[in-house]
Scaffold this motif. Sequence first.
Motif, short mmCIF file in Angstrom:
data_model
loop_
_atom_site.label_atom_id
_atom_site.label_comp_id
_atom_site.label_asym_id
_atom_site.label_seq_id
_atom_site.Cartn_x
_atom_site.Cartn_y
_atom_site.Cartn_z
N HIS A 86 0.85 -1.17 0.05
CA HIS A 86 0.00 -0.01 0.07
C HIS A 86 0.92 1.28 0.09
O HIS A 86 1.89 1.29 0.75
N ASP A 87 0.52 2.16 -0.74
CA ASP A 87 1.19 3.38 -0.91
C ASP A 87 0.67 4.51 0.23
O ASP A 87 -0.58 4.83 -0.05
N TYR A 88 1.40 4.95 0.87
CA TYR A 88 0.89 5.80 2.03
C TYR A 88 1.21 7.18 1.91
O TYR A 88 0.89 8.00 2.60
N THR A 89 1.79 7.57 0.63
CA THR A 89 2.11 8.99 0.38
C THR A 89 0.85 9.69 0.22
O THR A 89 -0.23 9.43 -0.35
N LEU A 90 0.80 10.72 1.08
CA LEU A 90 -0.25 11.71 1.06
C LEU A 90 0.01 12.82 0.18
O LEU A 90 1.22 13.22 -0.15
N LYS A 91 -1.05 13.23 -0.89
CA LYS A 91 -0.78 14.40 -1.84
C LYS A 91 -1.26 15.72 -1.06
O LYS A 91 -2.37 15.87 -0.45
N PRO A 92 -0.42 16.64 -1.37
CA PRO A 92 -1.06 18.17 -0.79
C PRO A 92 -2.40 18.64 -1.62
O PRO A 92 -2.77 18.02 -2.60
N HIS A 93 -3.09 18.87 -0.59
CA HIS A 93 -4.72 19.30 -1.19
C HIS A 93 -4.55 20.52 -2.19
O HIS A 93 -3.72 21.48 -2.07
N PRO A 94 -5.24 20.43 -3.25
CA PRO A 94 -5.01 21.58 -4.08
C PRO A 94 -5.42 22.99 -3.73
O PRO A 94 -4.93 23.79 -4.37
N THR A 95 -6.41 22.92 -3.04
CA THR A 95 -6.79 24.34 -2.39
C THR A 95 -6.72 24.75 -1.00
O THR A 95 -6.64 25.82 -0.55
N ILE A 96 -6.34 23.80 -0.03
CA ILE A 96 -6.57 24.08 1.35
C ILE A 96 -5.05 23.83 1.66
O ILE A 96 -4.50 22.57 1.55
#
Length: 642
Positions: A86-96
């Motif tokens: 499982h890939d646990y990488t979190l992506k930055p939210h585009p607007t928050i």
Amino acid sequence: MGKGMGGVLSRRKREEVPSAGATSAPAEPTAAAASAGAPAETATPAAPAASEPAAAPKAATEAGKTPASTAEPEPEPASSGATMSHDYTLKPHPTIPAPEGPVMICILDGFGENEYKDEFNAVHVANTPTIDALRQVPNRFRTIKAHGTAVGLPSDADMGNSEVGHNALGSGQVVDQGARLVDIALETGKMFEGNGWKLISEAFATNTVHFIGLLSDGGVHSRADQLVGCLRGAAARGAKRIRCHILTDGRDVPDGSSVKFVEDLEAELASLREKGCDARIASGGGRMKVTMDRYEADWSMVKRGWDAHVLGKAPRTFTDAKTAVVTLRGPEDAPVSDQYLDPFVIVDETGAPVGTVQDGDAVVLFNFRADRMVEISKAFEYPDFAVFDRERVPQGLRFVGMMQYDGDLKLPANFLVPPPEILHVSGEYLVKNGISTFACSETQKFGHVTFFWNGNRSGYLDAKMEQYLEIPSDKIEFNQAPDMKAREITAASREALLSGKYKVVRVNFANPDMVGHTGDLAATIRACETCDACVKELLQVVDSVNGRWLVTSDHGNADDMVQRDKKGKPLMGEDGKPLALTSHTLAPVPIFVGGKGLPEGVVFKQGDAEAGLANVAATTFNLLGYEAPEIYKPTLVEVKTA
Ligand SMILES: O=C(O)[C@H](O)COP(=O)(O)O
Ligand SMILES: [Mn+2]
Ligand SMILES: [Mn+2]
């Protein structure tokens, strides 16, 4: 029975961690706990540091213990459906954007938003200016589902509870829970094919099979109909001698209902006897006095249970269980509650206990829920158990739990039904993305914000990234001290928020739930007011560091304190007094979002009336400035541009 369901006895008629087997002393509080309540400048929570890992929670210290026996590999447990790699990488939210300060998640345990807004709704009656003001903020208050299928329970007639509620909050997913898995195992017959059943069946022809657990249809820890399914299954498969050791409820079901549950069980046992199986009730006691302690709040409860169930020793003996329960309840106008009945042992005409646990017997703990079965499991399973003197330890026991209660400790080693497997919980994403967490509650709810939150994993997910703080609970009936440890929890959380060491601060206030379970309306109102004052303080602290917050609950309880008929009319007893409702409710729970550091456009989305507790985790990731993991239930918030 769920609050607000009306009626009394039909089913549908109708909560780490922890533990340290080697000592009965409460966990040493950390620096923060010891100084909780002290002025802010002096109280500093121990921070996770690479060089000095935080002390492991109590259960983790047990991991090295050797169980008495090991299980054959069990079938794959029910799982949330996510995969292991499982890939646990979190992506930055585009607007928050990421917040400057921490994100606080505050759980007011047992604080529902009930349709009955009358004098029996302690949440409604209590003077709660902070929560009242939050309700008025447009698009930053809504309710979410906290019961039934929304949290993985068999049906929408099932009230929510702390276990399933915190599982959903912490994992962002809905997984079939223990109650449902046991139903399926009985319906399909898989119950009788697994290794756990094979183990107990070795005792059927020659020894006694003991069933120990909570006798009610509450559906929170156990269900009487599931016990009956197991009893019939055992008798039909050749069990010659069965003994039941029953814990009376009055907490997830109305007080006084224990008498009827005993009558029903006696009728069932009589019919088993007619079929040639020597089946009897052998011992028992109230669930809050005997056997069902949790998080090591009071090991003496477990000793009383061991003495009664295993050794056949109790202060009072009776020749039948109904007489035991009726007598121990005492006078009808001032009864002892089912929850607090003294331990009892059933004896024969010679005064000998009818069902002590002997070498080679089978023992089944028939509760599916973990928290209140962990300690008694250790007493049965750990050869070097030393918390109390067991006096006599039966040898060669075939010991199983309805489920495995702690997957990390593999406790118990043998079990009848594989437990839910809750994968990729929010805490794993946090630690793997370098996001530090502080989690705090008092003993009674400590495992809820750690063990249950983390998908029933004891110990830290990553001790370098997390700090868990337990404030020791009082050992009294909580209506006598409805403030419980809320002030101490607030003081410790305040320090954590101000310390700059944590990006996430997770808090559970036990009061509305634990006081609500006493059925004492006035004390429960006070419990809600205390929480309101604590929330006020914490929101101010979050604002002072430009943080963001979510305030919510895990299920209802304090929001309805009276039994009602089907139309919602409060029920009165023969004495004209309201019949107290001690259980949880079916109500949804409120959720509030805010904080000085929260961009103005972040609001709750409209629609999605089906959203529930499992939608909170995704929301939290958004508040942290990340997109939620795809496998999670959707976020509750959206960004409105002006
Ligand atoms: O164990 C308990 O105290 C009750 O059965 C359920 O309460 P909880 O789910 O809030 O812990
Ligand atoms: Mn709860
Ligand atoms: Mn509760």
